[in-house]
Design a protein around this motif. Structure first.
Motif, mmCIF file in Angstrom:
data_model
loop_
_atom_site.group_PDB
_atom_site.id
_atom_site.type_symbol
_atom_site.label_atom_id
_atom_site.label_comp_id
_atom_site.label_asym_id
_atom_site.label_seq_id
_atom_site.Cartn_x
_atom_site.Cartn_y
_atom_site.Cartn_z
ATOM 1 N N ASP A 50 2.880 2.156 -1.453
ATOM 2 C CA ASP A 50 3.273 3.504 -1.893
ATOM 3 C C ASP A 50 4.332 3.458 -2.987
ATOM 4 O O ASP A 50 4.651 4.498 -3.583
ATOM 5 N N SER A 51 4.872 2.270 -3.280
ATOM 6 C CA SER A 51 5.784 2.118 -4.407
ATOM 7 C C SER A 51 5.138 2.565 -5.715
ATOM 8 O O SER A 51 5.838 2.939 -6.670
ATOM 9 N N ILE A 52 3.826 2.526 -5.779
ATOM 10 C CA ILE A 52 3.099 2.935 -6.992
ATOM 11 C C ILE A 52 3.586 4.290 -7.470
ATOM 12 O O ILE A 52 3.770 4.509 -8.676
ATOM 13 N N ASP A 65 -1.778 -10.667 -0.378
ATOM 14 C CA ASP A 65 -2.640 -9.500 -0.545
ATOM 15 C C ASP A 65 -2.472 -8.571 0.650
ATOM 16 O O ASP A 65 -2.241 -9.015 1.779
ATOM 17 N N SER A 66 -2.636 -7.270 0.401
ATOM 18 C CA SER A 66 -2.462 -6.304 1.485
ATOM 19 C C SER A 66 -3.264 -5.047 1.213
ATOM 20 O O SER A 66 -3.638 -4.762 0.064
ATOM 21 N N GLY A 131 -4.981 2.133 -0.234
ATOM 22 C CA GLY A 131 -4.318 1.394 -1.292
ATOM 23 C C GLY A 131 -4.485 -0.100 -1.106
ATOM 24 O O GLY A 131 -4.655 -0.583 0.024
ATOM 25 N N MET A 132 -4.417 -0.847 -2.206
ATOM 26 C CA MET A 132 -4.565 -2.305 -2.165
ATOM 27 C C MET A 132 -3.574 -2.950 -3.114
ATOM 28 O O MET A 132 -3.278 -2.388 -4.183
ATOM 29 N N ASN A 146 -3.871 2.695 -5.675
ATOM 30 C CA ASN A 146 -3.718 3.540 -4.494
ATOM 31 C C ASN A 146 -4.364 4.892 -4.767
ATOM 32 O O ASN A 146 -4.548 5.288 -5.922
ATOM 33 N N SER A 147 -4.729 5.583 -3.711
ATOM 34 C CA SER A 147 -5.191 6.969 -3.815
ATOM 35 C C SER A 147 -4.305 7.825 -2.924
ATOM 36 O O SER A 147 -4.021 7.458 -1.781
#
Length: 534
Positions: A50-52, A65-66, A131-132, A146-147
């Motif tokens: 969510d930092s995006i 990876d997450s 999100g990835m 992310n969406s």
């Protein structure tokens, strides 16, 4: 590095002591489960993928990876009551049927990209997200997408066909759904990180409302008809005059009748913006963060429909059926006729406001962490919204009488402000696996008290949140959040020219002219997210 650090610290120090002011509108209400739990004060401690949105520099703290799976549910309840003050009068009319009423039930909907507004109405909405993030071992760069819903408000008052709020928004839908956000985080050093993301959004804007025009000029016209026109309709003198009575009983003008209906439905399917972030963590217990979320001049296109009730249609018809009425109509710029329905294409440029947020994280002991953020969003760009139609709208040609010169455009005054707002988050760590979260955000509204209306019933509010995070293993954890936001407004008659001014030419738009209007808004939110690292 040192000049940049000093600049960031100076900016944060300048923002935090500032006086509380008008800032928050609909931003950050449904964006992140973790951020909501902490009063959206996460700029200096960005929440994973969510930092995006909140500070893409936080991506550079991720290793490996997450994925994050999230879902939230939210409901909005807003109401208003209308009171007739002593001495109430609109052009000689003293009985407004709305006076003494209160608005009815409110429901929510969601604009579905590629489909539109569905017919169902729900007590709340549920929105999923995915999100990835990808980081190769030893790399200083992390890539992610992310969406999420970056902006949303949904109010549907269509359940009760006689709801008095129908004259100021039967249905309002404003949403900005980010469906992709290519992002990168860069670990410049062990203490300094930078990030960039490009959220690509689908934006939707829907307004469906009944309309009435209680103002002095319309009231005077109605009283003139009452004194001149017989109950049975026109008379021979009027036929050779200006045709005030030619519309018959249905053409008798009153300021409180349902005059017309309007529906605007627009989208901007591809609207990218830019987020820039920096994160400085010189000590494990102290961090500073900053993010700039770029705005855009979002260009919407869509459809409109105006449905005009018999009152105005018959009044114009009668005017043009008399001897001198067409002459008067030509002088005043009135239309020769008004169709029952007129529809077509429209467009509008509606700014998505730029947003700057600064934050500090303090963790004086292992068990306690405090986050404090200061932010500003440029809602002053919403001084007025202008909608452009593909043809002259006959209903708006009537408004030439009120100084509205161009009937191919509808300009709706807003007068919003953009100043500073704050958020506070507290985390407690009773065990290695469990974090408890509390959030508080006193959201001073970007809608000044003299500009509020039922289309945007957003007074000053307070947001309270609780949440937790539980780590099942080093590879997975879950976050839960519940939030409640509430606020009230009280608008005495003739103090708000977006809603209840009673002036001679205030046609756009004061549907409750001369009335006292008091109301409230409540938002309930619950969210869940699951993060898996692999």
């Amino acid at each position: 590095m040192q000049p940049a650090v000093r600049l960031l610290a100076a900016a944060l120090a300048a923002a935090l002591p500032a006086q509380p002011a008008l800032a928050a509108l609909v931003e950050n209400l449904t964006t992140s489960v973790t951020a909501m739990a902490l009063g959206n004060a996460v700029t200096a401690d960005p929440p994973g993928i969510d930092s995006i949105h909140f500070n893409p520099a936080g991506l550079a703290r991720l290793t490996g990876d997450s994925k994050i799976y999230s879902a939230f549910g939210a409901s909005i309840r807003t109401g208003a009551a209308f009171h007739k003050p002593e001495g109430f009068e609109v052009g000689g009319w003293t009985d407004d049927p709305v006076a003494g009423q209160r608005t009815g039930p409110v429901r929510q909907a969601m604009y579905v990209p590629g489909y539109g507004m569905p017919g169902w109405r729900l007590p709340g909405v549920i929105i999923p997200g995915l999100g990835m993030a990808f980081n190769k071992p030893g790399s200083d760069f992390t890539f992610a997408t992310n969406s999420y819903m970056s902006q949303a408000i949904s109010i549907d008052r269509t359940t009760d066909p006689n709801d008095p709020a129908r004259f100021d928004g039967r249905q309002i839908q404003l949403q900005r759904l980010v469906y992709a956000a290519p992002s990168i985080g860069w670990k410049y050093s062990d203490t300094l990180r930078f990030g960039l993301s490009v959220p690509i959004a689908h934006s939707a804007f829907v307004v469906d409302t009944h309309m009435r025009f209680p103002n002095e000029l319309l009231g005077v016209f109605g009283k003139l008809q009452q004194g001149w026109c017989p109950e049975s309709g026109g008379n021979i003198i009027d036929t050779f005059g200006f045709g005030l009575c030619g519309g018959g009983r249905d053409g008798m003008v009153t300021p409180f009748k349902h005059a017309a209906s309007m529906r605007l439905q627009m989208t901007a399917p591809f609207d990218p913006t830019l987020n820039l972030g920096v994160l400085w963590e010189p000590r494990p217990w102290f961090a500073l963060g900053a993010v700039y979320q770029g705005g855009s001049k979002t260009r919407y296109t869509g459809k409109y429909q105006f449905d005009t009730q018999p009152m105005l249609r018959n009044f114009v018809k009668g005017l043009n059926s008399s001897l001198f009425g067409p002459v008067a109509g030509a002088v005043l710029g009135l239309p020769a006729y008004i169709p029952e329905t007129q529809k077509g294409n429209l467009s509008a440029t509606i700014p998505f406001p730029a947003h700057l947020q600064l934050g500090v994280k303090l963790r004086p002991i292992r068990y306690v962490q405090l986050n404090v953020d200061a932010s500003i969003a440029k809602w002053s760009d919403w001084n007025a919204l202008t909608f452009e139609f593909d043809q002259s709208v006959k209903l708006l040609e009537v408004a030439r009488l009120y100084g509205i010169a161009d009937s191919t455009k509808l300009k709706i005054p807003r007068g919003y402000k953009s100043l500073v707002n704050y958020g506070f988050g507290l985390q407690l760590f009773p065990t290695e696996k469990l974090a408890l979260r509390l959030g508080y955000e006193p959201r001073k509204s970007s809608v000044p008290a003299d500009k509020i209306d039922l289309i945007a019933p957003l007074p000053d509010t307070k947001l309270y949140s609780v949440g937790l995070n539980y780590k099942f293993s080093p590879h997975s954890d879950i976050s839960l959040t519940a939030s409640y936001m509430a606020g009230k407004f009280d608008t005495p008659a003739n103090t708000d020219c977006n809603m209840n001014c009673n002036k001679f030419l205030n046609v756009i738009y004061n549907p409750y002219a001369g009335l006292d209007v008091a109301g409230d808004i409540k938002v309930r939110y619950a969210g869940l997210s699951f993060t898996h690292r692999f």
